[in-house]
Design an enzyme around this catalytic site. Structure first.
Site, PDB file in Angstrom:
ATOM      1  N   GLU A   1       0.877  -1.106   0.352  1.00 54.14           N
ATOM      2  CA  GLU A   1       0.095  -0.221   0.043  1.00 54.14           C
ATOM      3  C   GLU A   1       1.170   1.627   0.360  1.00 54.14           C
ATOM      4  OE1 GLU A   1      -0.651  -2.503   2.031  1.00 54.14           O
ATOM      5  OE2 GLU A   1      -2.863  -3.252   1.468  1.00 54.14           O
TER       6      GLU A   1
ATOM      7  N   LYS B   1       4.043   1.655  -1.489  1.00 52.50           N
ATOM      8  CA  LYS B   1       4.205   2.193  -2.979  1.00 52.50           C
ATOM      9  C   LYS B   1       3.600   2.439  -3.732  1.00 52.50           C
ATOM     10  CE  LYS B   1       5.549  -0.507  -6.566  1.00 52.50           C
ATOM     11  NZ  LYS B   1       7.103  -0.316  -6.621  1.00 52.50           N
TER      12      LYS B   1
ATOM     13  N   TRP C   1      21.077 -12.744  -3.631  1.00 56.74           N
ATOM     14  CA  TRP C   1      19.820 -12.209  -3.621  1.00 56.74           C
ATOM     15  C   TRP C   1      18.455 -13.472  -3.263  1.00 56.74           C
ATOM     16  CZ3 TRP C   1      21.668  -8.943  -8.344  1.00 56.74           C
ATOM     17  CH2 TRP C   1      22.716  -7.846  -7.206  1.00 56.74           C
TER      18      TRP C   1
ATOM     19  N   ASP D   1      27.888 -13.250 -13.792  1.00 64.11           N
ATOM     20  CA  ASP D   1      28.011 -12.338 -13.767  1.00 64.11           C
ATOM     21  C   ASP D   1      27.652 -11.777 -12.027  1.00 64.11           C
ATOM     22  OD1 ASP D   1      28.010 -10.227 -15.687  1.00 64.11           O
ATOM     23  OD2 ASP D   1      25.579 -10.474 -15.526  1.00 64.11           O
TER      24      ASP D   1
ATOM     25  N   CYS E   1      29.635  -4.685  -9.617  1.00 59.04           N
ATOM     26  CA  CYS E   1      29.615  -2.616  -9.653  1.00 59.04           C
ATOM     27  C   CYS E   1      28.902  -2.454  -8.823  1.00 59.04           C
ATOM     28  CB  CYS E   1      28.013  -2.452 -11.033  1.00 59.04           C
ATOM     29  SG  CYS E   1      27.262  -3.605 -10.797  1.00 59.04           S
TER      30      CYS E   1
ATOM     31  N   HIS F   1      23.181   4.792 -15.975  1.00 61.10           N
ATOM     32  CA  HIS F   1      21.915   4.875 -15.040  1.00 61.10           C
ATOM     33  C   HIS F   1      21.637   6.521 -15.743  1.00 61.10           C
ATOM     34  CE1 HIS F   1      23.128   2.530 -12.029  1.00 61.10           C
ATOM     35  NE2 HIS F   1      22.432   1.793 -12.193  1.00 61.10           N
TER      36      HIS F   1
ATOM     37  N   CYS G   1      27.727  -1.227 -16.812  1.00 61.04           N
ATOM     38  CA  CYS G   1      26.699  -2.293 -16.364  1.00 61.04           C
ATOM     39  C   CYS G   1      25.375  -2.619 -17.089  1.00 61.04           C
ATOM     40  CB  CYS G   1      26.188  -1.484 -14.781  1.00 61.04           C
ATOM     41  SG  CYS G   1      24.926  -3.246 -14.046  1.00 61.04           S
TER      42      CYS G   1
HETATM   43  N1  GLN Z   1      24.217  -9.281 -17.097  1.00 61.17           N
HETATM   44  C1  GLN Z   1      23.768  -7.890 -16.487  1.00 61.17           C
HETATM   45  C2  GLN Z   1      22.705  -7.129 -17.148  1.00 61.17           C
HETATM   46  O1  GLN Z   1      23.443  -6.705 -18.166  1.00 61.17           O
HETATM   47  C3  GLN Z   1      24.807  -8.005 -14.865  1.00 61.17           C
HETATM   48  C4  GLN Z   1      23.366  -6.408 -14.287  1.00 61.17           C
HETATM   49  C5  GLN Z   1      24.536  -6.952 -12.952  1.00 61.17           C
HETATM   50  O2  GLN Z   1      25.726  -5.592 -13.103  1.00 61.17           O
HETATM   51  N2  GLN Z   1      23.844  -6.202 -11.967  1.00 61.17           N
HETATM   52  O3  GLN Z   1      21.655  -6.553 -16.699  1.00 61.17           O
HETATM   53 ZN    ZN Z   2      26.599  -4.461 -12.829  1.00 57.80          ZN
END
Ligand code: GLN
Ligand code: ZN
Length: 756
Positions: A17, A19, A561, A599, A643, A694, A726
Site C-alpha cells: 500500500e 508503494k 539475493w 555475473d 559493479c 544510469h 553495467c
Molecule cells: N548481465 C547483467 C546485465 O547486463 C548484469 C547486471 C548487473 O550487474 N546487476 O543486466
Molecule cells: Zn553491473
C-alpha cells in the site's frame, strides 16, 4: 512474566500500500492527506497485529514514508544545507531529499548493514546543526495512544545516526557532532516522557561492527545524556554478535539491552554473566532476517533457563526489525501447503512470538497445539525429499579439491584465447542486457499470464535477439551478447529453472523508498534439470561470425539475493549453486560458445560485518565462483562482472577468482577505482566501464577516450577491454546505440595510438 515485543514491523503494508500511495502522491493523483491516511492505515494494522499476538507493547516510530534514517534527518532538522530547507521540513521537502529536485541531487543511498535494504545517507559537516522537530515522532505516538495501544517509541540512536552518515569534507570527524546532537535527543525523550511513555527503544546496531575505540567509548557519554530525560531506555543491537563491544553494551547506563540471539546466540551465556542485576535483557530469539519457521521447542529450550535466571527482566523478540521479511503468508495461494508450512513471514513470526510468550508465562502445555504444529512442520522439512537430494549431496561430497582450478595458469589461457578469438587491442563488449522495451515486457507478461503461446513467445524473443545482434554487429562491437530479452531479473530467471527454488506471489520486502523486491526462496538442494540459456545463446551465435558471450548469474549473487536455507551453511548452498552453473557453462561450451560471463554484482555485498570474518567468506565465495567457472578448456574465456562497490580492499580475493576478464563499473569514480587494480598489479584482463548507464546522457567520444587513457596509464594496454559500466536494460535504444557508437570510436582511437 516474560514480556514480548518487536523492534519494528514491515512498513510497506500487506499489499505494498505504501508503494502505491507514494507513487500516486508523486504523480499528483493523491494529496498529502490521502498519503497520510494510507500511512496511518499501515501503522494501525501493524499495531493491531502486535496487540492481537499478545505482545506487551507496540513499536512506534518504526514507520517511515521513505526511510527511517531520512525521517531522523527530518526529526533532528539536519537536512543537507545544499537544499536550503532550514530546520523544519514537511513531507514535500522530505521527498525532495530522497529523490532530488531540479537544483539538487538526491541524498546518497547505501546498504543498511548486510541487508538488502538501502538507507539515505545523512551528510554531516562542521556547520551541521540539529533542531528538534518532534512532530515526526510525537504525532505517531499520539496516534498509537489514541487508538489505545501501549506505545514503545523506536529511535535510531545518536551514535548509529552519526556513524552511518558521511562527512561533507574530508577529515571531518562526525563524532564531533555528538555533543550538539544529544540535547535534541534529550528534548525528544523528555517530550515522550511527558506523553506518558515508559520505555523507548534506542537502536544502536553499529555495536555489531568493528568500532573505532573513540566511538565505542562515546556510548557511555551518549547513554548518560539520554538517560537524563527520565524515560527508560532499551538499547537495541542486532545483525551480529557484539564481541569486543559486548561488555560496553551491557554496562551502559540504560535500563535494558536487546541482543540478537540468532546471530549472536553464542554470546548469551557471557551476556547473562555480565548483565547488571537491575537490567532488562531483551533477547532476539526468532530470526528476523529469514523466512523460515523458527524451531519453537528449541527456542524454548534455550529461553526457559534465561527466564529462570531473569524472571520478568526477560523480554523476547525477533532478532531485528521484521521489516526485512515479507509481510504475510496469508495471500500466498500458489505455494503448496507443505512448503508453506515451513515458512514464516512477519505476520507468522508475530504469531510465533505470541506462542512463545504464552509458553514462557503459562507453560508449554498452554500452547501445546501451536507447538505441536510447529514441531510437525519442522520435522517434515527436515525429512522432505524435496529438500534433500542424495545426488546433489553426493556430488558436493565427491568434489575434488582441485575442482575449482583451471587446467592452465592465466598466461597459457590468454595465449590460447588470443589465438582462438584474434580480437583487436582494446576489444569492445557490453555487460549483457540490452533495452527491455515495452514490447519485450509485454510479451513476457502475456506469456506468463498464458495469453501468449510458448511458440509465439519464443519467436518474439528470437526477434529481439536478432535485433540486438544485428545492431551490435552494425556498431562494430567485438564480443556480442544476446541481450537478455527473455530475463525479467538476473536471479529470478535462473531460480525459476533450478530445482530447490520457490517463488511467492506477494513476498515483497522494501529495498528503498517505494521500491520493493520479491526475493526467491531457496528451500532445497539445488540442481539444474536442463540447460537454461543454451538455446538463446546458440541462436544468437548462429546469426554472427563474431563471438557471442554467454551470460550467467554467479553462485554468490544467487545466494545473496535470495532467502536461503538456514539448515545448512551458506557455503554449502553456494557450492550447490556453483555446480548447477558449472553444468550450464559446460553445455554452453559444448554448444560452441567460446566466452561465458558469470555475473557477480553481489560479491562484495556478501562480506561479513566484521573484518575478522572476511577471509572465511572470501574463501568459500571464491571457491564457489571458481567451481562454477573452472571446468572449461583453456581457450574458453571466462568473464565476470561486478559493479557499484569498493573493490580495493578485496583485490587479492578478486584476483583469486581467476576470471580471464573482469568488467567493473568505474566511470563514476573517473577511473580512480582502477588505480587499486594497477597498484596491486591485477594479473588478468580488465574492462573498466567507460560510461555510466544510469543516465540517458550520451557521453562524447573524447570523454571516453580520456577515461581509457587514464586506464591505460595504470593497466597494461594489452589487458584492457572497453565496455559500459553495467547492463543496458533500463535504457532506450537510440541513446544506447549512440553511446556504443562513441565507445567503439574511442576504442578505435586508442588502437591507433597504442598499436605496435
Ligand atoms: N548481465 C547483467 C546485465 O547486463 C548484469 C547486471 C548487473 O550487474 N546487476 O543486466
Ligand atoms: Zn553491473
Amino acid at each position: 512474566m516474560a514480556l514480548a515485543h518487536v523492534l519494528g514491523a514491515p512498513r510497506i503494508g500487506p499489499h505494498r500500500e505504501l508503494k502505491f500511495a507514494l507513487e500516486r502522491h508523486w504523480r499528483g493523483e493523491l494529496d498529502e492527506a490521502g498519503l497520510r491516511a494510507a500511512a496511518s492505515g499501515i501503522r494501525q494494522a501493524n499495531w493491531r497485529a502486535q496487540a492481537e499476538a499478545g505482545l506487551d507493547c507496540v513499536a512506534v516510530g518504526d514507520f517511515a514514508y521513505y526511510d527511517p534514517m531520512l525521517t531522523h534527518v527530518a526529526l533532528f532538522g539536519c537536512a543537507p544545507a545544499r537544499f536550503g530547507f532550514g530546520a523544519r521540513i514537511g513531507l514535500a521537502e522530505y521527498f525532495q531529499l530522497a529523490r532530488g529536485n531540479a537544483d539538487c541531487h538526491a541524498m546518497e543511498m547505501t546498504k543498511w548493514f548486510d541487508t538488502n535494504y538501502h538507507y539515505l545517507v545523512p551528510e554531516f559537516g562542521p556547520d551541521t546543526a540539529f533542531t528538534l522537530d518532534g512532530r515526526w515522532l510525537l504525532d505517531e505516538v499520539a496516534e498509537a495512544q489514541t487508538a489505545g495501544f501501549k506505545a514503545k517509541p523506536v529511535l535510531i540512536g545518536p551514535l548509529t545516526f552519526l556513524y552511518l552518515g558521511k562527512p561533507k569534507q574530508a577529515g571531518f570527524d562526525r563524532l564531533d557532532l555528538l555533543d550538539r546532537l544529544l540535547p535534541a535527543y534529550v528534548r525528544l525523550l523528555a517530550a515522550l516522557r511527558a506523553a506518558g511513555i515508559e520505555w523507548v527503544q534506542i537502536d544502536e546496531p553499529i555495536l555489531s561492527l568493528d568500532l573505532p575505540p573513540a566511538w565505542r567509548a562515546a556510548f557511555e557519554r551518549s547513554c548518560h545524556a539520554l538517560r537524563s530525560a527520565g524515560v527508560k531506555l532499551l538499547l537495541a543491537s542486532y545483525f551480529g554478535p557484539l564481541r569486543d563491544n559486548l561488555l560496553t553494551a551491557l554496562q551502559l547506563p540504560v535500563d535494558g539491552v536487546h541482543l540478537d540471539g540468532v546471530r549472536g546466540g553464542g554470546e548469551l551465556a557471557q551476556a547473562l554473566d555480565w548483565l547488571p542485576a537491575t537490567k532488562v535483557l531483551s533477547v532476539g530469539v526468532l530470526d528476523g532476517r529469514n523466512v523460515w519457521c523458527d524451531d519453537l521447542a528449541a527456542v524454548l529450550d534455550r529461553t526457559e533457563p534465561l527466564q529462570a535466571r531473569l524472571g520478568d527482566r526477560l523480554w523476547v523478540a525477533p532478532s531485528c526489525s521484521l521489516a526485512h521479511v515479507p509481510v504475510s503468508l496469508a495471500p500466498e495461494t500458489r505455494l503448496d501447503a507443505e512448503l508453506k508450512s515451513w515458512l514464516a513471514f512477519a505476520a507468522e513470526k508475530l504469531e510465533a512470538l505470541g506462542t512463545l510468550r504464552a509458553a514462557l508465562n503459562r507453560g508449554r502445555a498452554a500452547v501445546a497445539p501451536a507447538l505441536d504444529m510447529n514441531g510437525r512442520a519442522l520435522a517434515s522439512r527436515r525429512q522432505s525429499p524435496r529438500v534433500h537430494d542424495a545426488v546433489v549431496a553426493a556430488r558436493v561430497a565427491a568434489l575434488r579439491a582441485d575442482a575449482d582450478r583451471r587446467h592452465s595458469p592465466f598466461a597459457a589461457r590468454q595465449a590460447a584465447q588470443r589465438a582462438r578469438f584474434a580480437l583487436p587491442l582494446f576489444p569492445t563488449t557490453t555487460i549483457g542486457s540490452f533495452p527491455q522495451t515495452p514490447d519485450i515486457r509485454q510479451a513476457r507478461a502475456r506469456f506468463k499470464r498464458g495469453e501468449l503461446a510458448e511458440a509465439a513467445y519464443v519467436q518474439a524473443m528470437r526477434t529481439e535477439i536478432e535485433t540486438a545482434v544485428r545492431r551490435q554487429a552494425a556498431l562494430g562491437l567485438d564480443v556480442l551478447v544476446h541481450g537478455e530479452a527473455e530475463r525479467n531479473d538476473m536471479v529470478e530467471y535462473f531460480g525459476e529453472q533450478l530445482a530447490g527454488f520457490a517463488f511467492s506471489q506477494n513476498g515483497w520486502v522494501q529495498s528503498y523508498g517505494s521500491r520493493c523486491v520479491k526475493q526467491p526462496i531457496l528451500y532445497g538442494d539445488v540442481s539444474r534439470p536442463r540447460p537454461m540459456t543454451v538455446e538463446w545463446t546458440r541462436y544468437a551465435q548462429s546469426l554472427t561470425g563474431k563471438p557471442v558471450k554467454g551470460m550467467l548469474t554467479g553462485p554468490v549473487t544467487m545466494l545473496q539475493w535470495s532467502f536461503v536455507r538456514d539448515d545448512q551453511p551458506r557455503a554449502v548452498t553456494a557450492l550447490q549453486l556453483a555446480l548447477a552453473i558449472r553444468d550450464e557453462v559446460a553445455d554452453l561450451e559444448a554448444a560452441g560458445i567460446g566466452i561465458v560471463q558469470i555475473d557477480e554484482p553481489a560479491y562484495r555485498e556478501g562480506l561479513p560485518l566484521r573484518r575478522a570474518d572476511w577471509p572465511a567468506y572470501l574463501d568459500w565465495a571464491g571457491r564457489a565462483f571458481r567451481v562454477a567457472a573452472a571446468a572449461v578448456r583453456d581457450d574458453t574465456q571466462i568473464h565476470t562482472h561486478m559493479c557499484y562497490s569498493e573493490f580495493n580492499d578485496i583485490l587479492p580475493a578478486i584476483a583469486a577468482m581467476d576470471a580471464d576478464v573482469i568488467t567493473i563499473e568505474t566511470s563514476r569514480s573517473d577511473m580512480e577505482l582502477l588505480r587499486g587494480f594497477g597498484e596491486f598489479a591485477y594479473p588478468n584482463e580488465i574492462g573498466p566501464g567507460v560510461y555510466d548507464i544510469h543516465s540517458p546522457r550520451v557521453p562524447s567520444v573524447e570523454e571516453m577516450r580520456r577515461l581509457l587513457d587514464k586506464a591505460a596509464a595504470v593497466i597494461p594496454p594489452g589487458h584492457l577491454w572497453v565496455n559500459p559500466d553495467c547492463g543496458l536494460k533500463t535504457r532506450d535504444w537510440p541513446e544506447t546505440e549512440a553511446a556504443l557508437a562513441g565507445m567503439v570510436a574511442a576504442a578505435r582511437a586508442m588502437r591507433r595510438v597504442y598499436a605496435i
